[in-house]
Design a protein around this motif. Structure first.
Motif, PDB file in Angstrom:
ATOM      1  N   ALA A 117      10.453 -20.077  -7.577  1.00 17.88           N
ATOM      2  CA  ALA A 117       9.524 -19.509  -6.591  1.00 17.88           C
ATOM      3  C   ALA A 117       9.847 -20.031  -5.187  1.00 17.88           C
ATOM      4  CB  ALA A 117       8.094 -19.840  -6.967  1.00 17.88           C
ATOM      5  N   GLU A 118      10.244 -21.305  -5.138  1.00 17.20           N
ATOM      6  CA  GLU A 118      10.518 -21.910  -3.830  1.00 17.20           C
ATOM      7  C   GLU A 118      11.662 -21.205  -3.089  1.00 17.20           C
ATOM      8  OE1 GLU A 118      11.268 -26.428  -2.488  1.00 17.20           O
ATOM      9  OE2 GLU A 118       9.971 -26.147  -4.215  1.00 17.20           O
ATOM     10  N   VAL A 119      12.656 -20.748  -3.840  1.00 15.47           N
ATOM     11  CA  VAL A 119      13.805 -20.124  -3.169  1.00 15.47           C
ATOM     12  C   VAL A 119      13.749 -18.592  -3.196  1.00 15.47           C
ATOM     13  CG1 VAL A 119      15.345 -22.064  -3.566  1.00 15.47           C
ATOM     14  CG2 VAL A 119      15.260 -20.241  -5.257  1.00 15.47           C
ATOM     15  N   SER A 120      12.721 -18.020  -3.843  1.00 16.48           N
ATOM     16  CA  SER A 120      12.631 -16.558  -3.918  1.00 16.48           C
ATOM     17  C   SER A 120      11.526 -16.047  -3.003  1.00 16.48           C
ATOM     18  CB  SER A 120      12.344 -16.122  -5.357  1.00 16.48           C
ATOM     19  OG  SER A 120      10.970 -16.282  -5.640  1.00 16.48           O
ATOM     20  N   VAL A 121      11.323 -14.723  -3.018  1.00 15.51           N
ATOM     21  CA  VAL A 121      10.267 -14.156  -2.163  1.00 15.51           C
ATOM     22  C   VAL A 121       8.935 -14.068  -2.903  1.00 15.51           C
ATOM     23  CG1 VAL A 121      11.897 -12.802  -0.809  1.00 15.51           C
ATOM     24  CG2 VAL A 121      10.887 -11.779  -2.836  1.00 15.51           C
ATOM     25  N   MET A 122       8.877 -14.497  -4.178  1.00 15.45           N
ATOM     26  CA  MET A 122       7.667 -14.347  -4.991  1.00 15.45           C
ATOM     27  C   MET A 122       6.915 -15.671  -5.127  1.00 15.45           C
ATOM     28  SD  MET A 122       7.941 -11.127  -6.479  1.00 15.45           S
ATOM     29  CE  MET A 122       7.910 -10.832  -8.230  1.00 15.45           C
ATOM     30  N   LYS A 123       5.625 -15.539  -5.500  1.00 14.42           N
ATOM     31  CA  LYS A 123       4.842 -16.728  -5.854  1.00 14.42           C
ATOM     32  C   LYS A 123       5.105 -17.041  -7.322  1.00 14.42           C
ATOM     33  CE  LYS A 123       1.210 -15.767  -2.557  1.00 14.42           C
ATOM     34  NZ  LYS A 123      -0.076 -15.125  -2.340  1.00 14.42           N
ATOM     35  N   LEU A 162      13.538 -10.629  -7.337  1.00 15.56           N
ATOM     36  CA  LEU A 162      13.048 -11.841  -6.646  1.00 15.56           C
ATOM     37  C   LEU A 162      13.688 -12.038  -5.278  1.00 15.56           C
ATOM     38  CD1 LEU A 162      12.917 -14.424  -9.588  1.00 15.56           C
ATOM     39  CD2 LEU A 162      11.220 -12.749  -8.883  1.00 15.56           C
ATOM     40  N   GLY A 163      14.575 -11.136  -4.888  1.00  9.47           N
ATOM     41  CA  GLY A 163      15.184 -11.243  -3.561  1.00  9.47           C
ATOM     42  C   GLY A 163      16.082 -12.448  -3.410  1.00  9.47           C
ATOM     43  N   MET A 164      16.575 -12.971  -4.546  1.00 13.23           N
ATOM     44  CA  MET A 164      17.461 -14.146  -4.464  1.00 13.23           C
ATOM     45  C   MET A 164      18.906 -13.675  -4.401  1.00 13.23           C
ATOM     46  SD  MET A 164      15.797 -16.666  -7.327  1.00 13.23           S
ATOM     47  CE  MET A 164      17.197 -17.785  -7.306  1.00 13.23           C
ATOM     48  N   ASP A 165      19.648 -14.140  -3.431  1.00 11.94           N
ATOM     49  CA  ASP A 165      21.073 -13.833  -3.462  1.00 11.94           C
ATOM     50  C   ASP A 165      21.818 -15.052  -3.989  1.00 11.94           C
ATOM     51  OD1 ASP A 165      21.241 -15.629  -1.445  1.00 11.94           O
ATOM     52  OD2 ASP A 165      21.855 -14.206   0.093  1.00 11.94           O
ATOM     53  N   CYS A 193      20.792 -18.458  -2.881  1.00 13.61           N
ATOM     54  CA  CYS A 193      19.563 -18.962  -3.508  1.00 13.61           C
ATOM     55  C   CYS A 193      19.895 -19.644  -4.836  1.00 13.61           C
ATOM     56  CB  CYS A 193      18.582 -17.836  -3.770  1.00 13.61           C
ATOM     57  SG  CYS A 193      17.978 -17.024  -2.303  1.00 13.61           S
ATOM     58  N   GLU A 201      20.931 -23.019  -4.124  1.00 11.43           N
ATOM     59  CA  GLU A 201      19.780 -23.878  -3.844  1.00 11.43           C
ATOM     60  C   GLU A 201      19.129 -24.322  -5.142  1.00 11.43           C
ATOM     61  OE1 GLU A 201      17.119 -23.057  -0.394  1.00 11.43           O
ATOM     62  OE2 GLU A 201      17.935 -21.049  -0.650  1.00 11.43           O
TER      63      GLU A 201
END
Lengths: 84, 430
Positions: free
Chosen positions: A17-23, A37-40, A43, A46
């Motif tokens: 959650a910390e590195v993505s756009v979601m809670k 999750l918008g992680m590339d 991310c 990370e």
């Protein structure tokens, strides 16, 4: 090396959650890291840095680059925890 | 036999926009020529004579007694490299192209050069020279496997040191710690040019590169974000910092490249070692990673918070965050300029540079924007981060160009105090 406790999976969801756009409450195992999750790929880096810091896991960049879903990320971490 | 190595010129930000010199109270950074040419010089058989010309300093299109003219260039220098190739071919010389742009666009280069080298050149260059000597040079040489870095000699930087004079004293020379990257970042050409796995130079090799510079009183820059990647690369970097501390090489680093995500997740230990090893400035590249691509869009408070934390961490460890802002990503709009300025002021950034998003050939962005019909110019001179060469998603090309200039003007409007600092301290790229 820090030995992860039984709650490592929920902690891992927090890290995702910390590195993505979601809670964290919105993240599901079937979610795709990039599309949902918008992680590339950065991310993912990370995330493996956080896993190294928190749990002492030594996951290679090449291995993390091949992971596409939340469940895949958890499976990758589990493999390293069991091997530790 | 004689080889002339040429580093082709390209347009700097301050040449594209001379008003920057009025607005920005900083010293213009002069980078070293391509590391690639010095690597090719290092693997050139000793019986072959070498000459070097830096076209940025003095026009290189003048007569030579060399048999072969070789250039290694990136996209901003491609147009000039084509002009130089035309001149030297007109003089009866055989012209060779290698490096980033020729690897990404070999067919286009083949129209201008006699020979194109695709990929890493260490194995191909000696073969090319032997073929040329035998009168059997081919039009293209392609590296199809990763070159083992254990076999690579130190770059022949003496070729550049010997060319230094007033008006040409590079601020630093790059030190290469790794090659390659498994990631597929939208704006990065590295996986194409240097392959998709990270390979580290041995510690003796990396320290050897630094020693070579220190001996000549030169400074080094470490530019690769990949060096900070977790696991093997970061452990390698720590060993390098430890080696530098042991050998007293601390003073020889001008900056180390890093991105905000890596700065956030780097261990306390590696940052402490970086500081102890004499790293006083990060070159914090933005606009390519998920934090800086979202932080200034106005819709991702989490990314903005993380960007603040990254700058705060640099300040906390005592390493100046010289920050590069990239404007023009697809989520950027006209409000992004204000949000970047606000962020820079609130986070205490004192040294920054600004760039226009540029889809370089060989990157996923280039492929995507080409497919979408959004490439506006194929004049490679304008692919230098200071011109708009594509159609932005949420701005007009003019709004993007104006926003870029406004960033430079307004960020430095209250930074007149830099003018009193020494040259090294106030050097930035523009």
């Amino acid at each position: 090396m820090t030995i992860p406790d039984a709650k490592w999976e929920s902690r891992m969801m927090e890290l995702i959650a910390e590195v993505s756009v979601m809670k964290v409450s919105q993240i599901k195992p079937e979610h795709r890291l990039r599309e949902d999750l918008g992680m590339d790929s950065v991310c993912s880096l990370e995330l493996i840095s956080m896993l190294a810091e928190e749990f002492g896991l030594d996951i290679s960049v090449e291995e993390a680059a091949g992971v596409n879903t939340v469940s895949g990320a958890i499976a990758m971490a589990r493999k390293h925890i069991e091997a530790a | 036999m004689k080889v002339l190595f040429v580093y082709a010129g390209f347009e700097r930000h301050s040449e594209a926009h001379p008003e920057l010199r009025k607005w920005v109270p900083m010293n213009e950074y002069l980078g070293s020529p391509s590391l690639g040419l010095s690597m090719m010089a290092a693997v050139t058989p000793p019986q072959i004579e070498i000459e070097y010309r830096d076209d940025r300093v003095e026009k290189a299109d003048r007569p030579t007694d060399a048999d072969l003219v070789a250039m290694s260039f990136f996209t901003p220098a491609a147009t000039r490299a084509f002009e130089l190739a035309k001149y030297f071919r007109g003089q009866g010389k055989t012209s060779v192209a290698g490096g980033i742009f020729p690897t990404a666009m070999p067919d286009e280069c083949e129209r201008h050069f006699d020979v194109v080298v695709v990929g890493e050149g260490e194995r191909l260059w000696p073969k090319l020279l032997a073929d040329f000597a035998a009168g059997a040079v081919k039009s293209r040489y392609t590296e199809d496997q990763a070159y083992p870095l254990d076999d690579v000699p130190l770059p022949k930087l003496s070729m550049y040191f010997g060319a230094e004079r007033d008006g040409f004293r590079p601020d630093d020379y790059p030190v290469q710690i790794t090659r390659g990257c498994p990631l597929q970042c939208q704006a990065c050409v590295l996986p194409l040019v240097m392959r998709k796995s990270i390979r580290e130079f041995s510690l003796p090799h990396a320290l050897g590169q630094l020693r070579q510079l220190k001996r000549e009183g030169k400074r080094a820059c470490l530019t690769e974000d990949t060096s900070w990647f977790p696991g093997r690369p970061a452990n390698h970097l720590k060993e390098l910092f430890r080696g530098m501390i042991e050998e007293g090489l601390e003073a020889s680093i001008s900056y180390v490249g890093i991105s905000m995500p890596q700065l956030l997740v780097a261990s306390d230990e590696v940052l402490r070692l970086a500081r102890e090893a004499g790293v006083g400035m990060f070159y914090l590249v933005g606009g390519f990673d998920p934090i800086t691509m979202r932080a200034f869009t106005g819709v991702d408070a989490k990314a903005l918070d993380r960007a603040h934390k990254a700058i705060a961490r640099a300040h906390r460890v005592g390493i100046v965050p010289y920050t590069s802002f990239l404007l023009g990503n697809d989520e950027d709009d006209v409000g992004t300029v204000d949000r970047m300025l606000e962020f820079a002021a609130a986070s205490g950034i004192e040294k920054a540079e600004f760039a226009i998003f540029t889809p370089y050939p060989g990157t996923p962005s280039w492929d995507r924007l080409n497919q979408e019909g959004r490439i506006l110019s194929r004049d490679w001179r304008h692919y230098n981060d200071a011109n708009v060469v594509f159609r932005p998603a949420k701005m007009t090309p003019q709004q993007l160009a104006d926003g870029y200039l406004r960033l430079w003007r307004e960020f430095y409007s209250d930074k007149g105090h830099w003018a009193d600092k020494c040259q090294a301290e106030r050097t930035i790229q523009f």
